[in-house]
Scaffold this active site. Sequence first.
Site, PDB file in Angstrom:
ATOM      1  N   SER A  68     -90.964  66.730  38.397  1.00  0.00           N
ATOM      2  CA  SER A  68     -91.068  65.464  37.431  1.00  0.00           C
ATOM      3  C   SER A  68     -91.573  64.729  36.678  1.00  0.00           C
ATOM      4  CB  SER A  68     -89.338  64.639  38.761  1.00  0.00           C
ATOM      5  OG  SER A  68     -88.833  66.063  39.056  1.00  0.00           O
TER       6      SER A  68
HETATM    7  N1  SAM Z   1     -88.455  68.019  43.431  1.00  0.00           N
HETATM    8  C1  SAM Z   1     -89.136  68.752  42.341  1.00  0.00           C
HETATM    9  C2  SAM Z   1     -90.857  68.440  42.129  1.00  0.00           C
HETATM   10  O1  SAM Z   1     -90.963  67.526  42.533  1.00  0.00           O
HETATM   11  O2  SAM Z   1     -91.021  69.162  41.225  1.00  0.00           O
HETATM   12  C3  SAM Z   1     -88.745  69.135  41.281  1.00  0.00           C
HETATM   13  C4  SAM Z   1     -86.982  69.802  41.466  1.00  0.00           C
HETATM   14  S1  SAM Z   1     -86.897  70.258  39.790  1.00  0.00           S
HETATM   15  C5  SAM Z   1     -86.441  69.442  38.868  1.00  0.00           C
HETATM   16  C6  SAM Z   1     -84.893  70.772  40.628  1.00  0.00           C
HETATM   17  C7  SAM Z   1     -84.838  71.856  41.233  1.00  0.00           C
HETATM   18  O3  SAM Z   1     -83.977  72.121  42.195  1.00  0.00           O
HETATM   19  C8  SAM Z   1     -85.387  73.087  41.166  1.00  0.00           C
HETATM   20  O4  SAM Z   1     -86.463  74.069  41.626  1.00  0.00           O
HETATM   21  C9  SAM Z   1     -84.092  74.039  41.044  1.00  0.00           C
HETATM   22  O5  SAM Z   1     -84.428  75.249  41.332  1.00  0.00           O
HETATM   23  C10 SAM Z   1     -83.550  73.392  42.300  1.00  0.00           C
HETATM   24  N2  SAM Z   1     -82.143  73.393  42.804  1.00  0.00           N
HETATM   25  C11 SAM Z   1     -80.758  73.012  41.312  1.00  0.00           C
HETATM   26  N3  SAM Z   1     -79.867  73.732  42.563  1.00  0.00           N
HETATM   27  C12 SAM Z   1     -80.231  73.434  43.977  1.00  0.00           C
HETATM   28  C13 SAM Z   1     -79.110  74.326  44.969  1.00  0.00           C
HETATM   29  N4  SAM Z   1     -78.090  73.846  45.087  1.00  0.00           N
HETATM   30  N5  SAM Z   1     -80.072  73.981  45.990  1.00  0.00           N
HETATM   31  C14 SAM Z   1     -80.989  73.459  45.854  1.00  0.00           C
HETATM   32  N6  SAM Z   1     -82.422  73.417  44.905  1.00  0.00           N
HETATM   33  C15 SAM Z   1     -81.823  73.499  43.700  1.00  0.00           C
END
Ligand code: SAM
Length: 219
Positions: A68
């Site tokens: 992010s």
């Molecule tokens: N917090 C992260 C960082 O600091 O890098 C950024 C995360 S990225 C914007 C969003 C993440 O949410 C992705 O890795 C994606 O695979 C995960 N994601 C999406 N749906 C999800 C779910 N139902 N449960 C867990 N993770 C999920």
Amino acid sequence: MAYRYIDNYREQGARKKLVEELKKKGIEDENVLNAIGKVPRHYFFDETFWNQAYKDIAFPIGAGQTISQPYTVAYQSQLLHIQKGDKVLEIGTGSGYQCCILLELGAKVYTIERQEKLYYHTSVILPEKMGYRARFILGDGSKGNAKYAPYDKIIVTAGAPTVPEELLKQLKIGGILVIPVGDQESQKMVTVLKVGEHDYEKTVLDTFRFVPLVGDKAW
Ligand code: SAM
């Protein structure tokens, strides 16, 4: 991929500048700014891209996902009002950067990721290469994680179509949920304060663009 875990003057200097930039953009919480100033964001990048690590931008981390934007991480962290020892559930571990910021703020972090590749990478790199310890969980976070509930705070780092009921149930009274809600193009940042067993105060804030929250209680 060539990752290196060396924090030299150039990167430290770039990190200070990033903190100043975030202040100018409206981040006021000193604890959050200090945490951004501490976590070496270049550790999450292949060395070829270290020159991108302290720009206020999101960046691809593989598996079609992104680390992010620092402003977004700071914005969500600020809304959580973390107190030392808070039990925090993060949904969407991704690179682990947001998790490190929460740990620097003194939280006890439970972080859940649905993509195996990201889960295996982050759950090894954070403790072994960076010294950041959290409880890493592989699974669908749209249902929260009942095993370790209730939580003082819950942060969702992917865009949801609605606020999942399970997340509200897994919050302590007095707890805060921060979640981007909208369609797959853009979302509003929403905070929910749990004031009673079935009473919530919801606030709708600024517009962001997150990757979708994919799961049983999401897209
Ligand atoms: N917090 C992260 C960082 O600091 O890098 C950024 C995360 S990225 C914007 C969003 C993440 O949410 C992705 O890795 C994606 O695979 C995960 N994601 C999406 N749906 C999800 C779910 N139902 N449960 C867990 N993770 C999920």
